[in-house]
Scaffold this motif. Structure first.
Motif, PDB file in Angstrom:
ATOM      1  N   ILE A  31      53.378  20.605 -33.337  1.00  0.00           N
ATOM      2  CA  ILE A  31      53.520  19.308 -33.365  1.00  0.00           C
ATOM      3  C   ILE A  31      54.057  18.839 -31.987  1.00  0.00           C
ATOM      4  O   ILE A  31      53.825  17.574 -31.502  1.00  0.00           O
ATOM      5  N   TRP A  32      54.498  19.679 -30.977  1.00  0.00           N
ATOM      6  CA  TRP A  32      54.796  19.346 -29.866  1.00  0.00           C
ATOM      7  C   TRP A  32      54.895  20.628 -28.908  1.00  0.00           C
ATOM      8  O   TRP A  32      55.068  21.607 -29.419  1.00  0.00           O
ATOM      9  N   ILE A  33      54.850  20.445 -27.668  1.00  0.00           N
ATOM     10  CA  ILE A  33      55.039  21.437 -26.434  1.00  0.00           C
ATOM     11  C   ILE A  33      56.413  21.266 -26.046  1.00  0.00           C
ATOM     12  O   ILE A  33      56.518  20.246 -25.479  1.00  0.00           O
ATOM     13  N   VAL A 159      60.211  34.121 -31.491  1.00  0.00           N
ATOM     14  CA  VAL A 159      60.993  32.795 -31.761  1.00  0.00           C
ATOM     15  C   VAL A 159      61.742  32.380 -30.434  1.00  0.00           C
ATOM     16  O   VAL A 159      62.465  33.194 -29.785  1.00  0.00           O
ATOM     17  N   MET A 160      61.800  31.148 -30.151  1.00  0.00           N
ATOM     18  CA  MET A 160      62.541  30.514 -29.470  1.00  0.00           C
ATOM     19  C   MET A 160      63.627  29.674 -30.112  1.00  0.00           C
ATOM     20  O   MET A 160      64.790  29.771 -29.415  1.00  0.00           O
ATOM     21  N   ALA A 161      63.175  28.928 -30.949  1.00  0.00           N
ATOM     22  CA  ALA A 161      64.236  28.063 -31.824  1.00  0.00           C
ATOM     23  C   ALA A 161      63.750  27.881 -33.228  1.00  0.00           C
ATOM     24  O   ALA A 161      62.459  28.038 -33.564  1.00  0.00           O
ATOM     25  N   THR A 169      60.076  26.891 -33.350  1.00  0.00           N
ATOM     26  CA  THR A 169      59.246  27.161 -31.962  1.00  0.00           C
ATOM     27  C   THR A 169      59.167  28.301 -31.514  1.00  0.00           C
ATOM     28  O   THR A 169      60.208  29.102 -31.631  1.00  0.00           O
ATOM     29  N   VAL A 170      58.052  28.533 -30.806  1.00  0.00           N
ATOM     30  CA  VAL A 170      57.523  30.062 -30.478  1.00  0.00           C
ATOM     31  C   VAL A 170      57.235  30.278 -28.995  1.00  0.00           C
ATOM     32  O   VAL A 170      56.804  28.989 -28.435  1.00  0.00           O
ATOM     33  N   TYR A 171      57.628  31.280 -28.284  1.00  0.00           N
ATOM     34  CA  TYR A 171      56.925  31.512 -27.073  1.00  0.00           C
ATOM     35  C   TYR A 171      55.606  32.257 -27.496  1.00  0.00           C
ATOM     36  O   TYR A 171      55.728  32.843 -28.304  1.00  0.00           O
ATOM     37  N   TYR A 180      50.054  30.823 -22.001  1.00  0.00           N
ATOM     38  CA  TYR A 180      51.527  30.745 -22.229  1.00  0.00           C
ATOM     39  C   TYR A 180      52.311  29.330 -22.286  1.00  0.00           C
ATOM     40  O   TYR A 180      51.962  28.571 -21.547  1.00  0.00           O
ATOM     41  N   GLY A 181      53.117  29.344 -23.135  1.00  0.00           N
ATOM     42  CA  GLY A 181      53.784  28.102 -23.397  1.00  0.00           C
ATOM     43  C   GLY A 181      55.019  28.484 -24.757  1.00  0.00           C
ATOM     44  O   GLY A 181      55.039  29.369 -25.230  1.00  0.00           O
ATOM     45  N   LYS A 182      55.579  27.289 -24.839  1.00  0.00           N
ATOM     46  CA  LYS A 182      56.429  27.029 -26.073  1.00  0.00           C
ATOM     47  C   LYS A 182      56.079  26.025 -26.969  1.00  0.00           C
ATOM     48  O   LYS A 182      55.901  24.756 -26.432  1.00  0.00           O
TER      49      LYS A 182
END
Length: 197
Positions: A31-33, A159-161, A169-171, A180-182
């Motif tokens: 839903i967002w970066i 998992v990032m958050a 929110t994932v790496y 690559y991104g979050k």
């Protein structure tokens, strides 16, 4: 009058199309970066291995997956784990979820093959299963699935958050970040977490 009906009909069709697109996107895509580093407060009480994984991703993520074409999400996860502990070919294939069986039936049955990274790490004692989103922490690995209009959409990452039952929110490596991104997803239908020993 006929012209007004045509215009109204066109607007209604465009609106319906937009609603369907938004519904599909929210059910299957990020839903967002996220473009910031992880909040240091979120890493304070993490297990040491999780801290090392997060630090490694923040420093090297773009080099691990410079583009999605060459490094899809499963290959990204494999590269990250392999940096910390070597993986066997079988473990890599577990993460890749290689099967000829009906995916939907496997997902409905919570079959080990659809759990990907969780199966790879727990069946060979390289990690532990995290039972719920409430217990997942930054640096944990995750495989997740959404079912939308009868079609399966899967993704994996680290998992990032996490906000249980709301967002994850994932790496990862994803087409939306061209590697690559979050990425932040609405809470998926099925999630399978694991923590590396």
């Amino acid at each position: 009058m006929k012209r007004k009906n045509i215009v109204f009909g066109g607007v209604a069709i465009a609106l319906a199309g937009m609603i369907m697109f938004i519904s599909h996107w929210a059910s299957t895509q990020p839903i967002w970066i996220v473009d910031t580093k992880i909040d240091q407060d979120a890493t304070t009480d993490l297990p040491d291995k999780n801290k090392a994984i997060v630090a490694y991703l923040e420093a090297n993520g773009k080099q691990i997956a410079p583009n999605y074409k060459d490094v899809v999400c499963t290959e990204f996860v494999i590269k990250v784990i392999d940096h910390f502990t070597p993986l066997t070919k079988t473990e890599m294939n577990d993460i890749r979820i290689i099967t000829n069986d009906d995916l939907r039936e496997l997902i409905d049955a919570n079959a080990p093959v659809i759990k990907g990274v969780q199966t790879a790490l727990t069946h060979r004692d390289k990690g532990i299963k995290i039972e719920s989103g409430e217990d997942a922490r930054p640096g944990d690995f995750v495989q997740f699935w959404n079912i939308y209009n009868g079609k399966e959409y899967g993704h994996c990452g680290i998992v990032m958050a996490i906000s249980p039952n709301k967002t994850l929110t994932v790496y990862s490596s994803h087409p939306s970040t061209q590697g690559y991104g979050k990425q932040c997803f609405l809470w998926p239908d099925k999630l399978f977490f694991a923590r590396l020993h």
